[in-house]
Design a protein around this motif. Structure first.
Motif, PDB file in Angstrom:
ATOM      1  N   ILE A   1       0.840  -1.194   0.000  1.00 17.45           N
ATOM      2  CA  ILE A   1       0.000   0.000   0.000  1.00 17.45           C
ATOM      3  C   ILE A   1       0.881   1.251   0.000  1.00 17.45           C
ATOM      4  CG2 ILE A   1      -1.478   1.424   1.500  1.00 17.45           C
ATOM      5  CD1 ILE A   1      -3.073  -0.958   2.201  1.00 17.45           C
ATOM      6  N   SER A   2       0.436   2.273  -0.713  1.00 20.07           N
ATOM      7  CA  SER A   2       1.116   3.569  -0.661  1.00 20.07           C
ATOM      8  C   SER A   2       0.080   4.664  -0.473  1.00 20.07           C
ATOM      9  CB  SER A   2       1.927   3.809  -1.935  1.00 20.07           C
ATOM     10  OG  SER A   2       1.085   3.840  -3.066  1.00 20.07           O
ATOM     11  N   ALA A   3       0.502   5.758   0.155  1.00 20.84           N
ATOM     12  CA  ALA A   3      -0.416   6.871   0.424  1.00 20.84           C
ATOM     13  C   ALA A   3       0.372   8.165   0.509  1.00 20.84           C
ATOM     14  CB  ALA A   3      -1.186   6.629   1.720  1.00 20.84           C
ATOM     15  N   GLU A   4      -0.302   9.262   0.168  1.00 19.97           N
ATOM     16  CA  GLU A   4       0.302  10.582   0.194  1.00 19.97           C
ATOM     17  C   GLU A   4      -0.178  11.371   1.409  1.00 19.97           C
ATOM     18  OE1 GLU A   4       2.600  11.679  -1.951  1.00 19.97           O
ATOM     19  OE2 GLU A   4       2.543   9.711  -2.931  1.00 19.97           O
ATOM     20  N   PRO A   5       0.505  12.463   1.765  1.00 17.56           N
ATOM     21  CA  PRO A   5       0.064  13.289   2.895  1.00 17.56           C
ATOM     22  C   PRO A   5      -1.396  13.714   2.739  1.00 17.56           C
ATOM     23  CG  PRO A   5       2.235  13.983   2.161  1.00 17.56           C
ATOM     24  CD  PRO A   5       1.755  12.984   1.159  1.00 17.56           C
ATOM     25  N   GLY A   6      -2.160  13.561   3.814  1.00 20.46           N
ATOM     26  CA  GLY A   6      -3.580  13.913   3.792  1.00 20.46           C
ATOM     27  C   GLY A   6      -4.491  12.791   3.341  1.00 20.46           C
ATOM     28  N   ASP A   7      -3.919  11.699   2.843  1.00 20.21           N
ATOM     29  CA  ASP A   7      -4.744  10.570   2.406  1.00 20.21           C
ATOM     30  C   ASP A   7      -5.344   9.828   3.594  1.00 20.21           C
ATOM     31  OD1 ASP A   7      -4.297  11.032  -0.246  1.00 20.21           O
ATOM     32  OD2 ASP A   7      -2.899   9.364  -0.555  1.00 20.21           O
ATOM     33  N   VAL A   8      -6.566   9.340   3.408  1.00 17.38           N
ATOM     34  CA  VAL A   8      -7.214   8.440   4.366  1.00 17.38           C
ATOM     35  C   VAL A   8      -7.506   7.141   3.614  1.00 17.38           C
ATOM     36  CG1 VAL A   8      -9.179   8.045   5.901  1.00 17.38           C
ATOM     37  CG2 VAL A   8      -8.271  10.365   5.599  1.00 17.38           C
ATOM     38  N   VAL A   9      -6.767   6.088   3.957  1.00 14.83           N
ATOM     39  CA  VAL A   9      -6.926   4.802   3.290  1.00 14.83           C
ATOM     40  C   VAL A   9      -7.815   3.911   4.148  1.00 14.83           C
ATOM     41  CG1 VAL A   9      -5.762   2.777   2.354  1.00 14.83           C
ATOM     42  CG2 VAL A   9      -4.610   5.006   2.301  1.00 14.83           C
ATOM     43  N   ALA A  10      -8.966   3.536   3.623  1.00 18.98           N
ATOM     44  CA  ALA A  10      -9.866   2.637   4.350  1.00 18.98           C
ATOM     45  C   ALA A  10      -9.530   1.199   3.991  1.00 18.98           C
ATOM     46  CB  ALA A  10     -11.315   2.941   3.997  1.00 18.98           C
ATOM     47  N   LEU A  11      -9.309   0.373   5.002  1.00 11.19           N
ATOM     48  CA  LEU A  11      -9.103  -1.059   4.800  1.00 11.19           C
ATOM     49  C   LEU A  11     -10.406  -1.772   5.095  1.00 11.19           C
ATOM     50  CD1 LEU A  11      -5.684  -1.843   6.557  1.00 11.19           C
ATOM     51  CD2 LEU A  11      -6.098  -1.347   4.154  1.00 11.19           C
ATOM     52  N   VAL A  12     -10.943  -2.475   4.113  1.00 17.70           N
ATOM     53  CA  VAL A  12     -12.184  -3.226   4.298  1.00 17.70           C
ATOM     54  C   VAL A  12     -11.953  -4.672   3.870  1.00 17.70           C
ATOM     55  CG1 VAL A  12     -13.588  -1.167   3.895  1.00 17.70           C
ATOM     56  CG2 VAL A  12     -13.107  -2.719   1.994  1.00 17.70           C
ATOM     57  N   GLY A  13     -12.788  -5.556   4.357  1.00 19.16           N
ATOM     58  CA  GLY A  13     -12.678  -6.966   4.039  1.00 19.16           C
ATOM     59  C   GLY A  13     -13.313  -7.801   5.130  1.00 19.16           C
ATOM     60  N   PRO A  14     -13.533  -9.069   4.879  1.00 16.75           N
ATOM     61  CA  PRO A  14     -14.181  -9.935   5.872  1.00 16.75           C
ATOM     62  C   PRO A  14     -13.296 -10.165   7.083  1.00 16.75           C
ATOM     63  CG  PRO A  14     -13.357 -11.231   4.039  1.00 16.75           C
ATOM     64  CD  PRO A  14     -13.179  -9.804   3.648  1.00 16.75           C
ATOM     65  N   ASN A  15     -13.880 -10.694   8.150  1.00 23.09           N
ATOM     66  CA  ASN A  15     -13.095 -11.052   9.327  1.00 23.09           C
ATOM     67  C   ASN A  15     -11.997 -12.025   8.930  1.00 23.09           C
ATOM     68  OD1 ASN A  15     -14.671  -9.500  11.059  1.00 23.09           O
ATOM     69  ND2 ASN A  15     -16.091 -11.175  11.479  1.00 23.09           N
ATOM     70  N   GLY A  16     -10.804 -11.804   9.472  1.00 24.32           N
ATOM     71  CA  GLY A  16      -9.690 -12.682   9.170  1.00 24.32           C
ATOM     72  C   GLY A  16      -8.952 -12.335   7.895  1.00 24.32           C
ATOM     73  N   ALA A  17      -9.325 -11.222   7.238  1.00 26.55           N
ATOM     74  CA  ALA A  17      -8.684 -10.853   5.978  1.00 26.55           C
ATOM     75  C   ALA A  17      -7.289 -10.283   6.179  1.00 26.55           C
ATOM     76  CB  ALA A  17      -9.541  -9.849   5.220  1.00 26.55           C
ATOM     77  N   GLY A  18      -6.985  -9.819   7.400  1.00 23.52           N
ATOM     78  CA  GLY A  18      -5.661  -9.270   7.675  1.00 23.52           C
ATOM     79  C   GLY A  18      -5.629  -7.783   7.970  1.00 23.52           C
ATOM     80  N   LYS A  19      -6.794  -7.162   8.125  1.00 25.18           N
ATOM     81  CA  LYS A  19      -6.855  -5.713   8.325  1.00 25.18           C
ATOM     82  C   LYS A  19      -6.149  -5.284   9.607  1.00 25.18           C
ATOM     83  CE  LYS A  19     -11.330  -5.646   8.320  1.00 25.18           C
ATOM     84  NZ  LYS A  19     -11.513  -7.108   8.275  1.00 25.18           N
TER      85      LYS A  19
END
Length: 322
Positions: free
Chosen positions: A17-35
Motif C-alpha cells: 500500500i502507498s499513500a500521500e500526505p492527507g490521504d485516508v486509506v480505508a481497509l475493508v474486508g471480511p473477518n480474518g482478511a488481515g486488516k
C-alpha cells in the motif's frame, strides 16, 4: 509524509500500500482478511517482514515509541487508573514533555473533541462515545505522521457513531499525515476515505477511490457492504441492485436470461422496502415492497425465483490491469 508499505506476515499477510500526505486509506474486508494485522504491524504491535517507509524512514526498523504513529483501537485501551486528561497527556509525557505542557495540549484536544468538561473522569466513568473521543484525542495530541484507526466506531450507539464520524471527518480534513482506517461500515469508507483497499485472505483484492470501489466491487464482501449483488462468471463480474430483482414463487415464463432459484433465509426492513436474503446457487439480496412480501408469504424457508433484466446488470472485468 508519504507512506510506502509492503508488509508480510507468514501465512497471514502480503500487502502493498502507498499513500500521500492527507490521504485516508480505508481497509475493508471480511473477518480474518488481515486488516488488524496490517495496522498492528505498522504500529509495532505485530512482527512483520518487508518495509514501511514513512517520510524516508522504515518504521519496521524503529521501536514502537519512535515511529510517530497514533493508534485508536475499537476498545479504546485507555489506562483505567488515569483521568481522561492524563490518558491524553501520557504520550507527550513519555516523549519528554513537561507535565504542564503535556496537560495543556491534552486539554486543548479534549476541548476540540467536545469532552473537555470530562477531563477529570476516569475511563470507567465515561460512556463508549466519550471514551472513544478521549482515545482519538490521545492519538492526535502527539501530532503523529501516521494515524491508525482500528474500527473506531464499533460498539457505539448508531447516533453516537454518526456524530463522532462527522467530528472525526472534520479533524482528518486538517490532518497532514497519512491515516489508515479499518472499518466494516461502507459509510465510513464512503465519507471519510480518499481511497479504499479491499483485503481478502491477506492480500489486496481491489484498490481505488471509494466511488470506484462502490460502483464496481470485486469481492462479495464489498458488494454486500455497498448493497449490491455481484456474480462472477469466468473472468467477468456482473453487478446489480437489490431493487432491480423481481421475486416470484414460480419460474419466470418470459425470456429473462438472469434467473435463479433459492430459499429465503432472512427478511428485514430496509428503508421503505423489505430486504430478502436468498440462498441458492448464489447468495443474493432482493428488495420488495411490504405488500409483495405479505402477498407472496416471503418468510424464511420459502422457495422463490429471482430474476433481473439484462439492462439492469453492469458487467466488468474481475481482474483489471493495474
Amino acid at each position: 509524509m508519504t507512506l510506502v508499505a509492503r508488509l508480510l506476515v507468514a501465512g497471514r499477510l502480503d500487502v502493498d500500500i502507498s499513500a500521500e500526505p492527507g490521504d485516508v486509506v480505508a481497509l475493508v474486508g471480511p473477518n480474518g482478511a488481515g486488516k488488524s494485522t496490517f495496522v498492528h504491524a505498522l504500529a509495532g504491535l505485530q512482527r512483520a517482514e518487508g518495509s514501511a517507509v514513512l517520510d524516508g524512514r522504515d518504521l519496521l526498523a524503529l521501536a514502537p515509541q519512535d515511529r510517530s504513529v497514533g493508534v485508536v483501537f475499537q476498545d479504546q485501551r485507555l489506562f483505567p487508573h488515569l483521568s481522561a486528561l492524563d490518558n491524553v497527556a501520557f504520550g507527550l509525557r513519555s516523549r519528554g514533555s513537561t507535565k504542564a505542557s503535556a496537560r495543556a495540549a491534552a486539554r486543548n484536544w479534549l476541548d476540540r473533541l467536545g469532552v473537555g468538561e470530562l477531563a477529570g473522569r476516569k475511563p470507567a466513568q465515561l460512556s463508549g462515545g466519550q471514551a472513544q473521543r478521549v482515545a482519538i484525542a490521545r492519538a492526535l495530541v502527539t501530532e503523529p505522521d501516521l494515524l491508525l484507526l482500528d474500527e473506531p466506531f464499533t460498539g457505539l450507539d448508531v447516533g453516537v457513531a454518526a456524530t463522532l464520524r462527522i467530528e472525526l471527518g472534520r479533524h482528518l480534513a486538517d490532518f497532514r499525515g497519512v491515516t489508515v482506517l479499518v472499518t466494516h461500515d461502507a459509510l465510513d469508507a464512503l465519507t471519510l476515505a480518499t481511497s479504499v483497499a479491499v483485503l481478502d485472505a491477506g492480500r489486496i483484492a481491489q484498490h481505488g477511490t471509494p466511488t470506484d470501489v462502490a460502483a464496481r466491487p470485486r469481492t462479495e464482501h464489498v458488494a454486500r457492504l455497498v448493497g449490491l449483488n455481484v456474480i462472477r462468471e469466468a473472468d467477468r463480474l456482473r453487478a446489480f441492485s437489490p431493487a432491480a430483482v423481481t421475486v416470484s414463487l414460480q419460474a419466470p415464463t418470459d425470456s429473462t436470461r438472469n434467473r435463479w432459484s433459492g430459499v429465503v433465509r432472512g427478511a428485514a426492513p430496509h428503508g421503505d422496502a423489505i430486504r430478502l436474503q436468498v440462498s441458492g446457487d448464489h447468495d443474493l439480496i432482493a428488495d420488495v415492497t411490504p405488500a409483495a412480501s405479505r402477498e407472496l408469504a416471503l418468510v424464511p424457508g420459502q422457495q422463490v425465483w429471482l430474476s433481473v433484466k439484462e439492462t439492469a446488470v453492469t458487467t466488468y472485468d474481475a481482474h483489471p490491469s493495474r
